[in-house]
Structures are given as structure tokens and as C-alpha cells.
Design a protein around this motif. Sequence first.
Motif, short mmCIF file in Angstrom:
data_model
loop_
_atom_site.label_atom_id
_atom_site.label_comp_id
_atom_site.label_asym_id
_atom_site.label_seq_id
_atom_site.Cartn_x
_atom_site.Cartn_y
_atom_site.Cartn_z
N LEU A 45 -3.59 8.93 0.55
CA LEU A 45 -2.49 9.02 -0.40
C LEU A 45 -1.35 8.10 0.05
O LEU A 45 -1.07 8.01 1.24
CB LEU A 45 -1.97 10.45 -0.47
CG LEU A 45 -2.97 11.52 -0.92
CD1 LEU A 45 -2.39 12.91 -0.72
CD2 LEU A 45 -3.36 11.30 -2.37
N PRO A 46 -0.67 7.43 -0.88
CA PRO A 46 0.49 6.62 -0.49
C PRO A 46 1.68 7.52 -0.15
O PRO A 46 1.88 8.57 -0.76
CB PRO A 46 0.78 5.78 -1.73
CG PRO A 46 0.23 6.59 -2.86
CD PRO A 46 -0.95 7.34 -2.32
N VAL A 47 2.46 7.12 0.85
CA VAL A 47 3.67 7.85 1.21
C VAL A 47 4.77 7.46 0.23
O VAL A 47 5.02 6.27 0.03
CB VAL A 47 4.09 7.55 2.66
CG1 VAL A 47 5.39 8.28 3.01
CG2 VAL A 47 2.98 7.95 3.64
N PRO A 48 5.46 8.43 -0.38
CA PRO A 48 6.55 8.10 -1.31
C PRO A 48 7.64 7.28 -0.64
O PRO A 48 7.86 7.38 0.58
CB PRO A 48 7.08 9.48 -1.74
CG PRO A 48 5.95 10.42 -1.48
CD PRO A 48 5.23 9.88 -0.28
N ARG A 49 8.35 6.50 -1.45
CA ARG A 49 9.41 5.62 -0.94
C ARG A 49 10.70 5.85 -1.71
O ARG A 49 10.68 6.17 -2.90
CB ARG A 49 8.99 4.15 -1.06
CG ARG A 49 7.87 3.78 -0.11
CD ARG A 49 7.32 2.38 -0.34
NE ARG A 49 6.53 2.01 0.84
CZ ARG A 49 6.91 1.16 1.76
NH1 ARG A 49 8.08 0.51 1.64
NH2 ARG A 49 6.14 0.90 2.80
N ALA A 50 11.82 5.68 -0.99
CA ALA A 50 13.15 5.80 -1.60
C ALA A 50 14.13 5.03 -0.73
O ALA A 50 13.88 4.80 0.45
CB ALA A 50 13.56 7.28 -1.72
#
Length: 325
Positions: free
Chosen positions: A32-37
Motif C-alpha cells: 500500500l502507498p503511504v499517504p502524503r501531506a
Amino acid sequence: ERFFAARLGSEAALEAAASQADFGASLLPGALPVPRAPHGSAWDGKAPLVLTGPRAGWAPREWGWGWFGERHGDEAVLCKQRAPIFDEDRGDSTLIAECSLREYMRYAEEMETAPEELPLLYMNGWDLFESHPCLWDASIDQIPGSITNLSTAAYVAMHKRFRLGGDSLEYATGKVRQLCKVFIGCRGAITRMHTDNHRAHAWLSQLHGHKLYVAAPPGEGRRIHPRRPGGGGRLPRLDPLDASQRAAPQHAGVELWATVLSPGETIVLPEGWWHYAASLSPTVTLMCNFWDQSNVRAVEDIFTEQAARALDEQRREAAAKAASG
């Protein structure tokens, strides 16, 4: 090295690919991709988050490859063939070498074209701020707006509660400095799957180069480091870059999250999450463990355990004196 040869191209190709948010997950099919902000976005403390963009007012953002070589190149450092070194490694012939930082950085640059049979060493866990407290300031371990780091406040409270004497803030600052460490690695340098001690969260900021991070929720421990059938210890830990291991029955179905950090980016990991890292090029990373409102009681547990050990040691010494007396 086979993983890098199969998945990565030139340095320019790596630079371009790393700008894509799902690049890390693409390197591990099924991850799964790690969310980014952006830096300053609130972290919920429940799952990994990559923070991107400027980290204003933070001195280490200027500490790149050249800065470390010029400022600290003559300092002695330890480099290890395995990181971390686990209890099960005791007795193994794990290579540990001492050299200057400048020598290691030269080694890291040359390893990109070195024969594959040469030992791969990693300079992990350097206590920069213990050696150079002048580099420390109260902003180093903070990410305003993203985390609420209560580590200093917790150590101040415990210092007063246990009546340790001296200045509470000075004591707490010394303890918190020890939670921040520098990692410098050559391409292929790996931090093996592990969880951090004392229920601590962690953030890791990339100062130079590109690094792949692989994480897994706490409940995946039974697949990452499974017990041997019938007891008798545990099987080897999962190496997530090894496709044959990921497909093996004891590891099959493991939930993995993956991302690649570029310079200036930070990954925040919750307590209990398993994590693994691999340098895709020569890298410099600054890591910090911390506690917030969700797990700050762990600091009290640390002090209680230390006090219990000290009391037990005093009792043993008194018993030994009485027996000899």
C-alpha cells in the motif's frame, strides 16, 4: 543488489521516479502507498504519514552530504554489517568497523561501483547531538502542526517526581537529545524489520539521497517474525525486498506499506509499527523517537523499570555483604 538492478535505473531515473507519490509501493507488488501531506498537516497517530515540502525554521534542513563531510569528517564512527543488531545475532561474525566519517562517506560513494562481494556496511545510530550539544535547539525534535511531541515535558515531570536533583529541564534536554540519531548509508544499506522500544513513535527526515521505507501494522508481527512450528524460538524475520520470502507460507499475506523519501521529506511512524529501510543511493537521515498524549505514559514506565532495577541491585549488594560478613 538484484533488487536494485531489477527495480531501479540511473540516478536521474530514480530522481524522476521518486517524485511520484506511489513510487515506493510500485517497488513492492501488493504494498500500500503511504499517504502524503505537507509539513504542518496534522498526523492522526494511527498510520504512517509522509510529510512533504518546506520545514521552515528547522536547522537540519541545511545538513546535507557536504555539510557532514566538511564539519565532522574527522570524527570516529562505527559502521556495521547488520542493523539493528538483534539478540539472535549474538555469536555471529557480524562485521563492525571503526573509521572516520570522511572515510565512510568516501566508501559509500565508491560502493555504487564496487564488486558485489565486498561487505556492505552501514553507519547507523550516530549520537550527533550527544557529541555536539551545541547543534541542539528546542525545535530539532518538533514538527509544528503535525505532531505534539511531549518527550521533554514528560522527562521534566519524571525528574521532579523521582527527585533526581539538579535542573529538570537540563536533565530532560539531555535525555531527549539521545532520542535523535543520524544514519548515513551507502546504496543498499538496510535497516532490518523491527519495532522501536518503549512504545515510542518515530519520525525520520531525509537530509540527502533517496530511501525506501517499508512498514507494517503491529498485528503483522506473526507474519514478519513468526514463531517456529511447535515452539523453539522464531523463524528469520521477513526481508520485504525478497519476493520469495514474501510468498513463503509463513510470511504470505503480510500487509505492507511502502514509500520512497526524497530530500526534505519526513515519514512519521506510530508506536508498534514494524519498519524497514533501504538506501537507494548514498543517504543521510535524521531519526527521532518521541511520545505524545497517546503513549506518554511509557516514559513513566521507563522510570519505574529503572527504579525497580536499581532497588533490586541494591538488595543484591546488601545480601552479598551480609553473606560475606
